[in-house]
Motif scaffolding. Sequence first.
Motif, short mmCIF file in Angstrom:
data_model
loop_
_atom_site.label_atom_id
_atom_site.label_comp_id
_atom_site.label_asym_id
_atom_site.label_seq_id
_atom_site.Cartn_x
_atom_site.Cartn_y
_atom_site.Cartn_z
N GLY A 1 4.50 -1.21 2.85
CA GLY A 1 4.37 -2.61 3.27
C GLY A 1 5.21 -2.96 4.48
O GLY A 1 5.06 -4.04 5.05
N HIS A 2 6.11 -2.08 4.88
CA HIS A 2 6.96 -2.30 6.06
C HIS A 2 6.39 -1.58 7.28
O HIS A 2 5.43 -0.81 7.17
N ALA A 3 7.03 -1.82 8.40
CA ALA A 3 6.56 -1.26 9.66
C ALA A 3 7.23 0.06 10.01
O ALA A 3 7.08 0.56 11.13
N ASP B 1 0.84 -1.19 0.00
CA ASP B 1 0.00 0.00 0.00
C ASP B 1 0.89 1.25 0.00
O ASP B 1 1.54 1.53 1.01
N PRO B 2 0.90 2.01 -1.12
CA PRO B 2 1.78 3.19 -1.16
C PRO B 2 1.32 4.28 -0.18
O PRO B 2 0.12 4.47 0.01
N PHE B 3 2.29 4.96 0.42
CA PHE B 3 1.97 6.07 1.31
C PHE B 3 1.76 7.35 0.51
O PHE B 3 2.37 7.56 -0.54
N TYR B 4 0.90 8.24 1.05
CA TYR B 4 0.77 9.58 0.46
C TYR B 4 0.37 10.54 1.57
O TYR B 4 0.07 10.13 2.69
N LYS B 5 0.41 11.80 1.22
CA LYS B 5 0.08 12.85 2.17
C LYS B 5 -1.37 13.27 1.99
O LYS B 5 -1.77 13.59 0.87
N ASP B 6 -2.18 13.28 3.04
CA ASP B 6 -3.57 13.75 2.96
C ASP B 6 -3.72 14.86 4.00
O ASP B 6 -4.03 14.60 5.16
N LEU C 1 0.29 -2.69 9.88
CA LEU C 1 1.63 -2.96 9.32
C LEU C 1 2.58 -3.32 10.44
O LEU C 1 2.73 -2.55 11.40
N GLY C 2 3.22 -4.47 10.33
CA GLY C 2 4.16 -4.90 11.37
C GLY C 2 3.46 -5.11 12.70
O GLY C 2 4.07 -5.01 13.76
N GLY C 3 2.15 -5.37 12.64
CA GLY C 3 1.40 -5.63 13.87
C GLY C 3 0.90 -4.37 14.55
O GLY C 3 0.35 -4.43 15.65
N ILE C 4 1.08 -3.21 13.90
CA ILE C 4 0.71 -1.92 14.50
C ILE C 4 -0.27 -1.21 13.57
O ILE C 4 -0.11 -1.23 12.35
N SER C 5 -1.27 -0.57 14.14
CA SER C 5 -2.30 0.10 13.33
C SER C 5 -1.70 1.25 12.54
O SER C 5 -0.82 1.98 13.03
N ALA D 1 -2.08 -17.86 5.35
CA ALA D 1 -1.78 -17.10 4.13
C ALA D 1 -0.58 -16.20 4.39
O ALA D 1 -0.52 -15.53 5.40
N ILE D 2 0.36 -16.23 3.44
CA ILE D 2 1.59 -15.43 3.57
C ILE D 2 1.64 -14.39 2.46
O ILE D 2 1.61 -14.74 1.27
N ARG D 3 1.72 -13.16 2.81
CA ARG D 3 1.75 -12.09 1.80
C ARG D 3 3.10 -12.06 1.07
O ARG D 3 4.11 -12.54 1.60
N PRO D 4 3.12 -11.49 -0.11
CA PRO D 4 4.41 -11.31 -0.81
C PRO D 4 5.28 -10.35 0.00
O PRO D 4 4.76 -9.37 0.56
N PRO D 5 6.59 -10.62 0.09
CA PRO D 5 7.47 -9.74 0.88
C PRO D 5 7.38 -8.29 0.43
O PRO D 5 7.19 -7.99 -0.76
N ALA D 6 7.51 -7.39 1.41
CA ALA D 6 7.35 -5.96 1.15
C ALA D 6 8.55 -5.36 0.42
O ALA D 6 8.43 -4.38 -0.31
N SER D 7 9.73 -5.96 0.62
CA SER D 7 10.95 -5.39 0.03
C SER D 7 11.06 -5.76 -1.44
O SER D 7 11.35 -6.90 -1.77
N ILE D 8 10.80 -4.80 -2.29
CA ILE D 8 10.91 -5.04 -3.74
C ILE D 8 11.73 -3.92 -4.36
O ILE D 8 11.84 -2.83 -3.81
N LEU D 9 12.34 -4.25 -5.54
CA LEU D 9 13.21 -3.27 -6.18
C LEU D 9 12.42 -2.28 -7.04
O LEU D 9 12.95 -1.25 -7.45
N VAL D 10 11.16 -2.61 -7.29
CA VAL D 10 10.30 -1.75 -8.09
C VAL D 10 10.12 -0.39 -7.40
O VAL D 10 10.05 -0.32 -6.19
#
Lengths: 357, 357, 357, 357
Positions: free
Chosen positions: D105-107, C260-265, C280-284, D294-303
Amino acid sequence: MSANSFGRVFTVTSFGESHGNAMGVVLDGVPPGITLHALDIQKELDRRRPGQSKITTQRKESDKVEILSGVFQNITTGSPIALLVRNSDIRSQDYESFKHLYRPGHADYTYEKKYGIRDWRGGGRASGRETVARVAAGAVAKKILLIEKITITGFSIEIAGIKAEKMDYTNIEKNDVRTPDTEKAELMVRAIDKARQSGDSVGGAVQAVVRGCPPGLGDPVFDKLDALLSHALMSIGGVKGIEFGCGFSCTKMRGSMYNDPFYKDGERIRTRTNNCGGILGGISTGEDIIMRVAIRPPASILVSQDTVDSKGQESKIEVKGRHDPCIVPRVVPVIEAMVAITILDCLLFQKMYKGEE
Amino acid sequence: MSANSFGRVFTVTSFGESHGNAMGVVLDGVPPGITLHALDIQKELDRRRPGQSKITTQRKESDKVEILSGVFQNITTGSPIALLVRNSDIRSQDYESFKHLYRPGHADYTYEKKYGIRDWRGGGRASGRETVARVAAGAVAKKILLIEKITITGFSIEIAGIKAEKMDYTNIEKNDVRTPDTEKAELMVRAIDKARQSGDSVGGAVQAVVRGCPPGLGDPVFDKLDALLSHALMSIGGVKGIEFGCGFSCTKMRGSMYNDPFYKDGERIRTRTNNCGGILGGISTGEDIIMRVAIRPPASILVSQDTVDSKGQESKIEVKGRHDPCIVPRVVPVIEAMVAITILDCLLFQKMYKGEE
Amino acid sequence: MSANSFGRVFTVTSFGESHGNAMGVVLDGVPPGITLHALDIQKELDRRRPGQSKITTQRKESDKVEILSGVFQNITTGSPIALLVRNSDIRSQDYESFKHLYRPGHADYTYEKKYGIRDWRGGGRASGRETVARVAAGAVAKKILLIEKITITGFSIEIAGIKAEKMDYTNIEKNDVRTPDTEKAELMVRAIDKARQSGDSVGGAVQAVVRGCPPGLGDPVFDKLDALLSHALMSIGGVKGIEFGCGFSCTKMRGSMYNDPFYKDGERIRTRTNNCGGILGGISTGEDIIMRVAIRPPASILVSQDTVDSKGQESKIEVKGRHDPCIVPRVVPVIEAMVAITILDCLLFQKMYKGEE
Amino acid sequence: MSANSFGRVFTVTSFGESHGNAMGVVLDGVPPGITLHALDIQKELDRRRPGQSKITTQRKESDKVEILSGVFQNITTGSPIALLVRNSDIRSQDYESFKHLYRPGHADYTYEKKYGIRDWRGGGRASGRETVARVAAGAVAKKILLIEKITITGFSIEIAGIKAEKMDYTNIEKNDVRTPDTEKAELMVRAIDKARQSGDSVGGAVQAVVRGCPPGLGDPVFDKLDALLSHALMSIGGVKGIEFGCGFSCTKMRGSMYNDPFYKDGERIRTRTNNCGGILGGISTGEDIIMRVAIRPPASILVSQDTVDSKGQESKIEVKGRHDPCIVPRVVPVIEAMVAITILDCLLFQKMYKGEE
């Protein structure tokens, strides 16, 4: 639920045996953003360290602490902080000769009944060396409490029947027995030394005072502040009694004498006396929290004693090894540590629930 | 993590206020298959009940217990047991006149600092009436311990400076002060009555003894048996000191005198003395577990005292209402209850981990 | 450590059996100073109550709640709140005929293996009636969360293979199946009724959405927000699967599509999509927290089934009694309750540790 | 109460950050008298280790475990077991360039909102490297469970949309993706490699099966076996869904189809089908316990992705570093570990309360 953990929201998990690879502790619930250096911990460990004077055990341990996790660029991150202290000066052979004998006053017999197995090297898990973990954890707690201007001071108030009378706290760290009464310090040292020479040991008492504690800490009904402190203090090896404020002498008092009257001191509500020791209904009043603990004479003595071995044969034992003839001075930083851990736990807990003022 | 819960695997959750609808308790971790009747609980509640004699409060409470859950056809099912006791003889108007005043020695001020709000009726949650929940829970624990032949006996060992000397346990329940020394009982009653007549109150001490406890209970390092017992006992309102075995007198002893030598008694390994109070390294030895607690004089006295009100104005207060001039006799079953809860918790805990014997 | 308790600092202790005296719950850690009326709780219990429509069980329970403690003049005091609901419409005789038979899909067999005893009346502790306690507790949690503008909405998203498509939340409480899609509601009711007529039952799925949750709730590593929610939800009888955000469909996605890409709102940092379900990472993250749970068809069916009795004899069984042919609509408030309890626990926990912003 | 601890009576406390000094774990509640070698733990760590094949991260870590405490002469003593794994192949500079950017996708963002501070080196505490602690703990749990003949087997059941069909467990450890279907293994590897080449990542699903679990494990009502397992599994980074038995497909089933009929198999009572996944009413039935995550695709991508930095500026990010294009194969031992920890906890818990059989 871990019996090797203490604290409800600031939790301390201790591990390690006297002659194992290392002693250590994991702290969870440490607030993020606190400056923390290994030196903050080291200086408290140095206060507990063996070999500080002629009246303590001659085991040599540098007790160098390593911060394994939870600190980034000298700032706490909110992640668990693991602290490690390697054991080095180990002479397990000293214990080999009586590994089948239950040392009187020690936990050899009870550990064996509990677990069916026992690490006999230097007392294993039951050794006073476990308090390395507590002192390291307490150092972190003290650092955080200091931000809130809460300080904890412990000292020997009685050793071998000799009582401190002059209460000048600036003297505490200046003598080998950690007592505020310099004159009595000398008498105490002499009494310890005398016991040591006859292969015996002596007991005493420690007083601890928490200053700057805000009112409102402690949680009725089972987690009263004094109940949590009692749990913390009685979990230290050698402690056999605890009292708060005027303690056991309250048994002879009348309510009209015991009750601490309230008065106004500027904006603050205070009590004129502090017989309750700074805790009412299990909650801190804002006055100094005062407690005293009784410390038994160390169990390891050179005198010959009757005992039984693990096969059930009666026998004699003389406990060799390097031991403290009196643990009171070295238990002072341990007591401070346990008090600090408990107060911090209550302080954090209170942040969740406090009403508007 | 609930501050109103106690116990690790046998857990007791207490609720209720002195002048609220009811007092109650939920017990979890009760082993299934135990015969349990309301009467088992009622008889312990009757020991704690107010109005038993002229030296206790005149509040009238029948304290009838209802088992709400967890028992099917008089057998425990392993599901939580909820016990309910309705409050009936409430006179909240007695408290209305000083609802803005902080009673010295009471938790009024500290509760208000903690929560920002306070149920002033009869002391609310801080009232000694909360111990109804403890005694009810303890009755269940005692019933289970009895199956394992573990019994707990508490008694007044000192009241108003008068010490029991003859230790005939069969006398305990035969006098109004629950002391094993019939002669001293009379002196104690007189001392209490004298204090009552002058609107004052007196303190004392209770001794508790656990008999039949197997070796191996208690969990190093933080959940030592004596640490858990201290937590349990210090959480009772009015307790200000705790000691095990020879307690505070150990401060003056030498190791050679203090250590309890082991010997063989038939198949059993025992100690010749019991200075340690039945606990070594935080684990039960199999000898009697012996502890003493100091009980402060009750805070509610008719004597005029200095205080401050919730607006910060200094004032005088005379605490009306129906109060005990000495809570020592009524606290005896409460202490027994907390000891029983703790011992049962350790007994169940030990079932998980014990080594082969 | 009580298995009948949930929550770390906002703790909920449930008790009661389907055909026992009462259901109840004790809440600890409730912040003081919150306005709370019995009606706040009653309105949620009424949503869960049996007999609301022809597609639910015909057991008649008024489910009137009594607040036993912890509230003074309609304000929470910080003391534990005990809530009691008496059982009334009990027909245990319905169960007598198969008290020795293990009903397929029920917990009869497993309870007996676990405890060696079983309260067979109406399912005893394993009955869905236990959720009365959860809904009552959840009502209190919801009230507190609302102050922080956090709301929880649950609804049936699928019943008997029929999926809701139109997501108009204002419709949820307007139909008997609690679905936001009015058209599909009718089909769902018909499908349930059809199963009921053939003595059978149907499953479905519930979606729950938390709106207004601030970023930062949930505690790595084991107490991640989604881990705590999963614990809470899977503890509800009948739940067999849980997923967050796009859930099981993530197994077929690529990272570039899933992230999910981040953006500024305005001042707020947000994500453009919400595949992660607000965690994300277990945190809201501050976005809506979205979860779905699978609900199995109820085990009580009139169809004849193979089984075994407690003596080990094979047998046939037809489960009489008053049962729901589909519990999905009635489980909606239970799911909301468990989510509310969990979110409140994390919200209070976070007050202790949050860093400066 | 520690969020970095898991388990009620077998407790696991994890510490360490990806690029900190070390990862570690403390185990408490380990039964005494169990033979345990470092090799028992090492072999499980080797299964999790990075750099095992071309489809995993190229970070080189030997992951050598040191047993710090709790084991004496290769036997557990009942004292806490601390396990340490040093971090070695650290390239924190890889992370320096985006230390102010929130990786989608990361924390990163949520940790910063929670703690106000973040260890940005390699993901810090939120890194998958934390699972070293879980796998080490799980290895000990597995060893103990094996004594009771309980085994846990995990495998990849789906990767990048490719599903395993042939269920030959002997193949699992013979291919790089840990799937029992050798043919599909090749397709899975190819799909992962394809994603890797385009700088992207893929998801999948893992199935775990517990064999030999006795009936009676799991504790109603909140600590149901499936609730505890869900807590355990959802606490693993990347897990987004959990289901037991026939899981989400139950939503479309009728009760008559879903219920598992009981029958007699020699002396044992069993169920003919196992739609419930071996758990009824939250308690194990004695059949295989079956779950899928269910395991999501890893967040770390080069895209290149849209994001925001810690100052609130919108930006682009390409996540450099050494990453797994699919974590499913490496998460298999982590899932097994968490299942083992949970089952052991329930097994020990049950020893306290089980009824006579």
